[in-house]
Every structure is written in structure tokens, then in C-alpha cells.
Design a protein around this motif. Structure first.
Motif, PDB file in Angstrom:
ATOM      1  N   HIS A  53       0.567 -19.700   4.365  1.00 34.48           N
ATOM      2  CA  HIS A  53       0.883 -20.107   2.977  1.00 34.48           C
ATOM      3  C   HIS A  53       0.950 -18.854   2.039  1.00 34.48           C
ATOM      4  N   GLN A  54       0.765 -17.838   2.383  1.00 28.61           N
ATOM      5  CA  GLN A  54       1.016 -16.665   1.531  1.00 28.61           C
ATOM      6  C   GLN A  54       2.186 -16.193   1.178  1.00 28.61           C
ATOM      7  N   MET A  55       3.156 -16.617   2.083  1.00 26.48           N
ATOM      8  CA  MET A  55       4.420 -16.293   2.252  1.00 26.48           C
ATOM      9  C   MET A  55       4.692 -14.624   2.098  1.00 26.48           C
ATOM     10  N   TYR A  56       3.937 -14.040   3.007  1.00 28.04           N
ATOM     11  CA  TYR A  56       4.151 -12.511   2.985  1.00 28.04           C
ATOM     12  C   TYR A  56       5.412 -11.959   3.642  1.00 28.04           C
ATOM     13  N   GLU A  57       6.265 -11.093   3.000  1.00 29.34           N
ATOM     14  CA  GLU A  57       7.329 -10.631   3.777  1.00 29.34           C
ATOM     15  C   GLU A  57       7.064  -8.950   3.911  1.00 29.34           C
ATOM     16  N   PHE A  58       7.033  -8.317   4.834  1.00 29.20           N
ATOM     17  CA  PHE A  58       6.896  -7.119   5.092  1.00 29.20           C
ATOM     18  C   PHE A  58       8.580  -6.408   5.442  1.00 29.20           C
ATOM     19  N   ASP A  59       8.636  -5.502   4.817  1.00 24.43           N
ATOM     20  CA  ASP A  59       9.802  -4.562   4.841  1.00 24.43           C
ATOM     21  C   ASP A  59       9.611  -3.169   5.742  1.00 24.43           C
ATOM     22  N   PHE A  60      10.321  -2.880   6.536  1.00 29.01           N
ATOM     23  CA  PHE A  60      10.067  -1.720   7.480  1.00 29.01           C
ATOM     24  C   PHE A  60      11.242  -1.217   7.654  1.00 29.01           C
ATOM     25  N   ALA A  61      11.353   0.204   7.758  1.00 26.83           N
ATOM     26  CA  ALA A  61      12.238   1.082   8.165  1.00 26.83           C
ATOM     27  C   ALA A  61      11.823   1.695   9.556  1.00 26.83           C
ATOM     28  N   VAL A  62      12.698   1.589  10.419  1.00 24.42           N
ATOM     29  CA  VAL A  62      12.396   1.888  11.816  1.00 24.42           C
ATOM     30  C   VAL A  62      13.565   2.947  12.201  1.00 24.42           C
ATOM     31  N   ARG A  63      13.073   4.161  12.396  1.00 19.57           N
ATOM     32  CA  ARG A  63      14.077   5.105  12.805  1.00 19.57           C
ATOM     33  C   ARG A  63      13.654   5.696  14.189  1.00 19.57           C
ATOM     34  N   TYR A  64      15.045   5.813  14.873  1.00 20.93           N
ATOM     35  CA  TYR A  64      14.687   6.510  16.263  1.00 20.93           C
ATOM     36  C   TYR A  64      14.548   7.909  16.149  1.00 20.93           C
ATOM     37  N   LEU A  65      13.560   8.643  16.943  1.00 22.34           N
ATOM     38  CA  LEU A  65      13.365  10.115  16.663  1.00 22.34           C
ATOM     39  C   LEU A  65      14.111  10.607  17.942  1.00 22.34           C
ATOM     40  N   ASP A  66      14.135  10.021  18.728  1.00 22.83           N
ATOM     41  CA  ASP A  66      14.963  10.142  19.886  1.00 22.83           C
ATOM     42  C   ASP A  66      15.033   9.080  20.852  1.00 22.83           C
ATOM     43  N   SER A  67      15.717   8.954  22.176  1.00 22.98           N
ATOM     44  CA  SER A  67      15.603   7.880  22.987  1.00 22.98           C
ATOM     45  C   SER A  67      14.774   6.916  23.164  1.00 22.98           C
ATOM     46  N   ARG A  68      13.474   7.325  22.867  1.00 17.53           N
ATOM     47  CA  ARG A  68      12.305   6.568  23.156  1.00 17.53           C
ATOM     48  C   ARG A  68      11.165   6.283  22.135  1.00 17.53           C
ATOM     49  N   GLU A  69      11.252   7.423  21.222  1.00 17.05           N
ATOM     50  CA  GLU A  69      10.297   7.351  20.160  1.00 17.05           C
ATOM     51  C   GLU A  69      10.862   6.849  18.778  1.00 17.05           C
ATOM     52  N   ILE A  70       9.917   5.925  18.167  1.00 14.77           N
ATOM     53  CA  ILE A  70      10.458   5.521  17.099  1.00 14.77           C
ATOM     54  C   ILE A  70       9.495   5.755  15.869  1.00 14.77           C
ATOM     55  N   LEU A  74       6.523   1.446   6.325  1.00 15.26           N
ATOM     56  CA  LEU A  74       6.314   0.467   5.675  1.00 15.26           C
ATOM     57  C   LEU A  74       7.347   0.662   4.203  1.00 15.26           C
ATOM     58  N   VAL A  75       8.172  -0.206   3.827  1.00 18.51           N
ATOM     59  CA  VAL A  75       8.861  -0.115   2.619  1.00 18.51           C
ATOM     60  C   VAL A  75       8.343  -0.893   1.622  1.00 18.51           C
ATOM     61  N   ASP A  76       7.859  -1.973   1.755  1.00 20.50           N
ATOM     62  CA  ASP A  76       7.358  -3.016   0.928  1.00 20.50           C
ATOM     63  C   ASP A  76       6.665  -4.076   1.313  1.00 20.50           C
ATOM     64  N   VAL A  77       5.660  -4.767   0.598  1.00 20.18           N
ATOM     65  CA  VAL A  77       5.165  -6.106   0.873  1.00 20.18           C
ATOM     66  C   VAL A  77       5.330  -6.833  -0.452  1.00 20.18           C
ATOM     67  N   GLU A  78       5.753  -8.065  -0.115  1.00 16.05           N
ATOM     68  CA  GLU A  78       6.021  -9.031  -1.013  1.00 16.05           C
ATOM     69  C   GLU A  78       5.333 -10.411  -0.684  1.00 16.05           C
ATOM     70  N   SER A  79       4.900 -11.026  -1.674  1.00 12.89           N
ATOM     71  CA  SER A  79       4.465 -12.546  -1.609  1.00 12.89           C
ATOM     72  C   SER A  79       5.093 -13.477  -2.501  1.00 12.89           C
ATOM     73  N   GLY A  80       5.839 -14.335  -2.132  1.00 16.35           N
ATOM     74  CA  GLY A  80       6.502 -15.097  -3.184  1.00 16.35           C
ATOM     75  C   GLY A  80       7.777 -14.594  -3.896  1.00 16.35           C
ATOM     76  N   GLY A  81       8.346 -13.346  -3.334  1.00 13.16           N
ATOM     77  CA  GLY A  81       9.186 -12.737  -4.142  1.00 13.16           C
ATOM     78  C   GLY A  81       8.537 -11.477  -4.768  1.00 13.16           C
ATOM     79  N   ARG A  82       7.418 -11.399  -4.902  1.00  6.59           N
ATOM     80  CA  ARG A  82       6.839 -10.409  -5.737  1.00  6.59           C
ATOM     81  C   ARG A  82       6.116  -9.219  -4.869  1.00  6.59           C
ATOM     82  N   SER A  83       6.190  -7.794  -5.258  1.00  4.82           N
ATOM     83  CA  SER A  83       5.477  -7.036  -4.467  1.00  4.82           C
ATOM     84  C   SER A  83       3.914  -7.059  -4.583  1.00  4.82           C
ATOM     85  N   VAL A  84       3.099  -6.863  -3.781  1.00  2.00           N
ATOM     86  CA  VAL A  84       2.138  -7.028  -3.669  1.00  2.00           C
ATOM     87  C   VAL A  84       1.177  -5.587  -3.249  1.00  2.00           C
TER      88      VAL A  84
END
Length: 115
Positions: A53-70, A74-84
């Protein structure tokens, strides 16, 4: 330490593989959107919509450092369209859980990413 094994998978294939694989790693009821980071061909953007019911959205940036390691940022966390404030204990637990799922997804795609 210099790494020689660079990621050689086209970004669109990586996005498709993550779109197929990541939902299997998430908690029941969670949903996810994965898309290409247009600024970096070795990066993906991931938004996880947490079940509940909290309607959390988690935005992540995932970058490959090489062929195995990422690297997961964390870019942002929102609840109901607002940053928290992501420093609350419950949110920190979810962030840690999702980071683990992102790393598990990358591990499960080693056959694709590790040439």
C-alpha cells in the motif's frame, strides 16, 4: 586492478535479457521496468514498483563494470509520485533487498555477458 573482459553484448539484448530475468528474482507482487540508459551503452535503468500500500518506486542505475560485475546506484525512491527520504529503516531494507536481486539477475546472465 585492470580488467580485460569488457561487456560486449549489445545494449538492446541486455535490456531484453534483464526484462525476462529480473521479474523472476523479485518478490511476489513487485513489478519492474528495465530500459537502456541512452547516455551509457554499458548501463541500464531499472524501476521497481514494490508491492504494498505504500506504492514505493525504486529507481536504480545499473552499470556493467566488466562482463561479470555490476555497480548499482540508487537514483530515487518515490511513494505515490513524490520523492521520499530513503534513510528510513524499512526503505533501507527494501533497497538492500533490491540491490541483492539486481546482483542475482546479473549473475544469472553471466552466460550471456561473459564472452
Amino acid at each position: 586492478m585492470t580488467r580485460k573482459d569488457q561487456l560486449s553484448v549489445p545494449q538492446n539484448e541486455l535490456v531484453e535479457a534483464w526484462q525476462r530475468t529480473l521479474p523472476e528474482r523479485l518478490n511476489a507482487g513487485d513489478s519492474v521496468k528495465v530500459w537502456a540508459d541512452e547516455a551509457d551503452p554499458k548501463s541500464l535503468r531499472v524501476t521497481i514498483h514494490a508491492a504494498g500500500h505504500q506504492m514505493y518506486e525504486f529507481d536504480f542505475a545499473v552499470r556493467y563494470l566488466d562482463s561479470r560485475e555490476i555497480d548499482v546506484e540508487l537514483v530515487d525512491v518515490e511513494s505515490g509520485g513524490r520523492s521520499v527520504d530513503e534513510h528510513a529503516d524499512a526503505i533501507q531494507e527494501l533497497i538492500a533487498d533490491y540491490r541483492r536481486h539486481l546482483h542475482e539477475c546479473a549473475q544469472s546472465l553471466h552466460d550471456l555477458t561473459h564472452a
